[in-house]
Structure formats: structure tokens, C-alpha cells
Enzyme design. Sequence first.
Site, short mmCIF file in Angstrom:
data_model
loop_
_atom_site.label_atom_id
_atom_site.label_comp_id
_atom_site.label_asym_id
_atom_site.label_seq_id
_atom_site.Cartn_x
_atom_site.Cartn_y
_atom_site.Cartn_z
N ASP A 98 0.66 -1.31 0.17
CA ASP A 98 -0.04 -0.05 -0.01
C ASP A 98 0.90 1.23 -0.12
OD1 ASP A 98 -1.97 1.85 0.27
OD2 ASP A 98 -1.89 1.86 2.40
N ASP A 316 -1.91 5.56 -5.37
CA ASP A 316 -1.98 4.61 -4.38
C ASP A 316 -2.16 2.79 -4.64
OD1 ASP A 316 -2.90 3.30 -1.78
OD2 ASP A 316 -4.92 4.22 -1.86
#
Length: 489
Positions: A98, A316
Site C-alpha cells: 500500500d 495509491d
Amino acid sequence: MASAAGFLIAVVALASAVAVCGGFPAAMTLERAFPVRGHVEMSQLIARDRARHGRMLQSSTGVVDFPVEGTFNPFVVGLYYTKVQLGNPAKDYYVQIDTGSDVLWVSCSSCSGCPGKSGLPIQLNSFDPSSSKTASMISCSDKLCVQGVQSSDSGCSSQKNSCSFSFQYGDGSGASGYYVSDQFHFDTVFGGSQAANSSASVVFGCGTAVSGELTKTDRAVAGIFGFGQQSMSVISQLASQGVTPKVFSHCLSGAGNGGGILVLGEIVEPNIVYSPLVPSQPHYNLNLLSISVGGQQLAIDSSVFSTSSSQGTIIDSGTTLAYLAEGAYDHFVTAIADAVSQTAQTYPAQGNNCFLITSSVADAFPQVSLNFEGGASMVLSAEEYMLQQQSGGTEVWCIGFSKVQGQDITILGDLVLQNKIVVYDLAGQRIGWANYDCSLSVNVSTTSNTGTSEYVNAGQLSDNSSPRSMPYQSLPQVMTLMVGILLFL
């Protein structure tokens, strides 16, 4: 380097020659590695060069190489994950990759709500600080804890004097716990795919409670590996210790079962274009200037993409699909629909923008270009902004971009990032990308002890314990584009 074998020499430094008595230099005996005259097999020369190159590369910092599993497809997995090893003795933990958050955290043995098993082909382990010889608690006065409070990555319990964390994610899930320091084990890759086991002490989260999507078992992982740029991130910690450069790269494969490449280092590829990061932002924000569909720039007010506390464009990898600013979304959808009006039929699918096609998706839909500051454009093929919902003789494809109601925020997740090298150059404060077949190996630049750049090959290491060869079981194909999405806002 001399090309003739007769000029290759080796230095024999005897102990007596090292001990200098009187003046300098001391006399040393020189011996030729190969005779001046006589036949020398080419294989001998190549073998010697390889040995030399290996020694040269081992003098560098090397490249930390992580295995990558998973896929962007929410009907298969909907996330990419890797394996980390923590503690002493080391244990394996599979964690989601992430770039939208900072902290590495894993489930603790006392975790409430943490799944005990997963629908993915992985084993879920929990971390027990009392079982590790090198684990220690992080106090409120610890430098990283103090810095983490400023970036909202940590808090402090005055009663226990322990550094804690509590995260709420955009999909409604949450995680909380406390910080520990322990050994982080990793493979360092040198030239010729030589690997060495290394370790460093890092601070990471020990999760004691999770909620929402994080409690479900279908795609459960043992935690989240945050690759943000704040001080609490592992990439920042390792860089501050001089263990790795302050740059990391990934290449997430969108084909088949997915997988890919994740390295702490800079992937080098001639077609990479760069755009500067927006300064003083908690996430990886870029200045998106415009969007083109089929070569035509859309009439979107540029202020829609400006960066503030409530809007902007974020890269992201923790988001499965992609999101457009509300002020740009309708323009984008209309442009796609107009471009395919002669070759596709609209298909009602619970509010999503879907189309029936009989030709290939690449032929039916136009290219999309996201144009960023610095003249860098991210060109998307149809498969990188459309999501297949139904296959067979007639295929249903839906636009993989959604919008965040009431917000002009753009989030580029795995759907867009797949099949691309993406370089996060934190030292240079820029992000670069290039289209690439992520099933191939890559060249990675690392800085040696002398400050020069050297190149190693990574991404194709064999790991017999890897679940790469194990097929995923497809998830039920519900008609929604909000499956398995983690938004770190």
C-alpha cells in the site's frame, strides 16, 4: 580493463609486505593470472570477469527484492501482497502492498477480529512479541513515535507509556494496536541475481484489533505494508540507517494470476517519464493537468485537479480501482460513451457505466491519456481503465473509474498502475512510470559505497515457498465496482 589475457594480473600481498618497515612503498610480488603466451579458454576469462563483477556488486548496497502476489481484478483477488519476515526467530507475514499509507503493521497474537485463515493461498501468522528474542516496546518518548504523532501515524498512551496507532480507512474498516521494534529480514540482490540474507531493526505496528473489511476471510492478509514517505514507513527507516536508497519501485502484473516486482531501489528503463511530487503532502500527490480521450483533450476546468487538503491526485496501490474528481467524472464518462457509440451498446448494471461489445476491448475503446506536470503523460489502454464484468460470445465491460461523491479527489489505484514500472524517487521528490511487461525481470540502479551507480537484475528470483503457481479461486461476480477497495485518505 585490459582486453588481452596477458595483461591480467593478480596481486599477492603477503603478511610481510603489509608490515612496512622503513620507507613506503613496501615491495610486493606480482604474479600473472594467466601466462603471457599460451592458449587461454574464453570460458576462463568469462568466469573470471563474472567473479570480479560479483565482488564489485557485493561492495554496493544491493537491492532489496520482495515477492509479489495478487492481482488488481476484484473478482479474483483485488489486491497485491508480499511476504515480510519479522522477529527472532523470523516468521513469515503476508501483507498488502500500500503506497497510500505509511506504516507496516501485522496482526498480533492477541488481535480481536483478525482472521485466522484466508481464501488466498497463504498462511496467516500472528506476531507475538514475547516469542521474539529481539522485540521491544516503543515508548512515547521515542523519536519515531514523536515524529509519528505529527504525521498522525501514532498516538501515545500516558498510562502505559506505549506508542500506539489507530487507523480508519476509506472503506469503513479500521486497525489499532501498538508499536514494537524488532528485526526485519529481507533478501538483498546483487549482480547475476546473487542474493544475501540481511536484516535491520525497524519499528512496526502490532495490531490488536481490526474491524470492517479487515475481518473478512475471503482475501484476508496478515496486515498492511505502508510505503508512504513519512518517518514511520519502513522505506524511510531503512534509508535513514543507510541500508537502502530512498527510492522504491514496483511493477504490478495485470495478466493471468498477476504478481509482479517490488524492489527498494530505482528500476531503470529508458521510457520512464517523471512528474514532480506536490510538496508537503501526506500522500503521493501529483499535479494532473488534463485528460485526453482518443487524442482529444476534455474540456475540464483545471482547478478541478488542483491540490489542497480535500482534493488532488493521489497514486495509491492500496486502492483496487480508480476514482476521478467529481468535476471531471461526467466529462470522462461522456467522452468514452461517445467514442464507442457506433461499436458498443450501453448495458445497465446497478449504476455503473457498462457496455456490450462483440469485438476486442482494445478495438472497441479508445486510449486515455492522463497528462501531468513536467510533460509526463500516463497512457492507458482499454484494459487499464475498463473492467470486464461478463465474458463469452458477448462481453460486458464497465468503466473502472468511479467518483467520490462531493469531493474533487482523483485516486489512481491498481487498475491504472498495472503493467507499468512505477518509480517512487523520494530523494528526488518525483514519481516516474513506463508501460512494461511485469512478468519480465528488470534492471535496478543502486548506489555503491563509492557513490557510483551500479545495476543489478531483480524480479525473477526463485522461491520454492512462494504460492505463485497456485491458482486463485474466483470470487462471486457481483455487479459492483466497490469490491475489496482500501482507500487511505
